[in-house]
Design a protein around this motif. Structure first.
Motif, PDB file in Angstrom:
ATOM      1  N   ASN A  56       0.812  -1.216   0.000  1.00  0.00           N
ATOM      2  CA  ASN A  56       0.000   0.000   0.000  1.00  0.00           C
ATOM      3  C   ASN A  56       0.846   1.267   0.000  1.00  0.00           C
ATOM      4  O   ASN A  56       0.507   2.244  -0.638  1.00  0.00           O
ATOM      5  CB  ASN A  56      -0.943  -0.003   1.210  1.00  0.00           C
ATOM      6  N   ASP A  57       1.939   1.275   0.748  1.00  0.00           N
ATOM      7  CA  ASP A  57       2.828   2.434   0.793  1.00  0.00           C
ATOM      8  C   ASP A  57       4.253   1.934   0.651  1.00  0.00           C
ATOM      9  O   ASP A  57       4.902   1.564   1.626  1.00  0.00           O
ATOM     10  CB  ASP A  57       2.648   3.202   2.107  1.00  0.00           C
ATOM     11  N   GLN A  58       4.748   1.918  -0.596  1.00  0.00           N
ATOM     12  CA  GLN A  58       6.037   1.305  -0.887  1.00  0.00           C
ATOM     13  C   GLN A  58       7.184   1.966  -0.144  1.00  0.00           C
ATOM     14  O   GLN A  58       8.196   1.324   0.148  1.00  0.00           O
ATOM     15  CB  GLN A  58       6.299   1.361  -2.394  1.00  0.00           C
ATOM     16  N   GLU A  59       7.049   3.242   0.185  1.00  0.00           N
ATOM     17  CA  GLU A  59       8.142   3.966   0.815  1.00  0.00           C
ATOM     18  C   GLU A  59       8.417   3.494   2.234  1.00  0.00           C
ATOM     19  O   GLU A  59       9.457   3.810   2.794  1.00  0.00           O
ATOM     20  CB  GLU A  59       7.834   5.470   0.824  1.00  0.00           C
ATOM     21  N   LEU A  60       7.485   2.741   2.815  1.00  0.00           N
ATOM     22  CA  LEU A  60       7.652   2.293   4.203  1.00  0.00           C
ATOM     23  C   LEU A  60       8.416   0.979   4.306  1.00  0.00           C
ATOM     24  O   LEU A  60       8.763   0.562   5.409  1.00  0.00           O
ATOM     25  CB  LEU A  60       6.281   2.128   4.868  1.00  0.00           C
TER      26      LEU A  60
END
Length: 315
Positions: free
Chosen positions: A151-155
């Protein structure tokens, strides 16, 4: 106050239970309750809202938890650097796996790893991909196998993925059973049996149908593959499953057919949270996975799975 007191506090927050946290930390429940009261007294705040069924962090507890995690992570990094990772052959790893894992190459890695590192305790937790992502972010899981992109690749940090196209699964007497290929638009009047909406594959299928001009009629969602295929075999509906899964279906009870482009792929990757401490036990498992898949990827008969390695792979 000692570092271990913060570790106890973090574990209670993770487990939302004093008794479960005590079991995980191998101390008595009265002892861990006393430590939490000492922390509350030290800061002059209430850390947990307590009921007879669960405990929940207060606003003050949320603030202290974030700082406590940073402090414990920094302390663990100091200890890890002093000990050195090359000689560490013990520890614990909490790994989240989706139900589909049993029919992928990942499932064949746990046994060999355990034989290589008998003193490392692997704890497996079977959840849908979305819940695994939550577990990675809140620290209840060290690492997880998730559908990508998350859902949030940056995490996340990720080291690999499996890519496997979906196929349509129908009863042998279904009108589609004799077709060579099926377009998504032809599924407009079909009843869908899908993985639970906790599994990211559910969203991918719905989005692909929406691209074809319709919203699928989902009549049942489950995390149980056997139940899904049994319902299709009983004329209850249709399913969309990865090609690897379709290889194991009973050909007398079910038919699987390719779907027209653009395809949907099941993509599974190994992920952990960015900038969070990674234990030596977890690093050992990640390296084991990478080494094993690198070896398999060089075999000439590997045709179904494509493996992609990120620069975040542990060295």
């Amino acid at each position: 106050m000692e570092i271990r007191h913060l570790e106890y506090f973090i574990e209670v927050a993770r487990q939302k239970s004093f008794s479960k946290a005590a079991d995980q930390m191998h101390i008595s429940q009265p002892s861990i309750s006393k430590i939490i009261k000492e922390i509350e007294s030290h800061f002059g705040v209430v850390l947990f809202y307590r009921t007879t069924k669960y405990v929940e962090l207060t606003d003050a507890g949320e603030i202290i938890l974030e700082q406590a995690e940073n402090i414990v992570s920094s302390f663990q990094n100091i200890s890890a650097n002093l000990v050195g990772g090359s000689n560490l052959k013990s520890g614990k790893i909490r790994i989240g796996i989706p139900p589909i894992t049993g029919l992928t190459s990942f499932s064949r890695l746990f046994g060999p790893f355990k034989r290589t590192y008998p003193n490392i305790n692997i704890q497996l937790f079977e959840f849908g991909s979305k819940k695994i992502e939550t577990g990675i972010l809140d620290g209840t899981l060290d690492v997880g196998i998730i559908c990508i992109p998350p859902n949030d690749q940056e995490l996340y940090e990720m080291i690999c993925s499996i890519q496997d196209p979906l196929r349509l699964v129908v009863h042998p007497e279904h009108p589609f059973a004799k077709c060579e290929i099926i377009d998504y638009g032809n599924l407009i009047n079909e009843s869908f049996v899908l993985y639970s909406n906790d599994f990211s594959l559910n969203d991918l299928i719905i989005d692909r149908c929406m691209q074809a001009g319709f919203r699928p009629n989902v009549i049942f969602e489950t995390l149980q593959l056997e139940l899904m295929t049994q319902l299709v075999a009983d004329h209850f509906g249709i399913a969309l499953l990865p090609s690897t899964v379709c290889q194991h279906l009973d050909a007398n009870a079910l038919r699987s057919l390719p779907l027209a482009d653009p395809p949907i792929y099941l993509q599974l990757g190994v992920a952990w949270k960015k900038e969070r401490y990674v234990s030596h036990a977890t690093k050992a498992w990640l390296q084991f996975v990478k080494d094993k898949i690198d070896f398999d990827d060089k075999k000439p008969d590997i045709t179904r799975h494509q493996w992609f390695w990120d620069t975040a792979a542990p060295s």
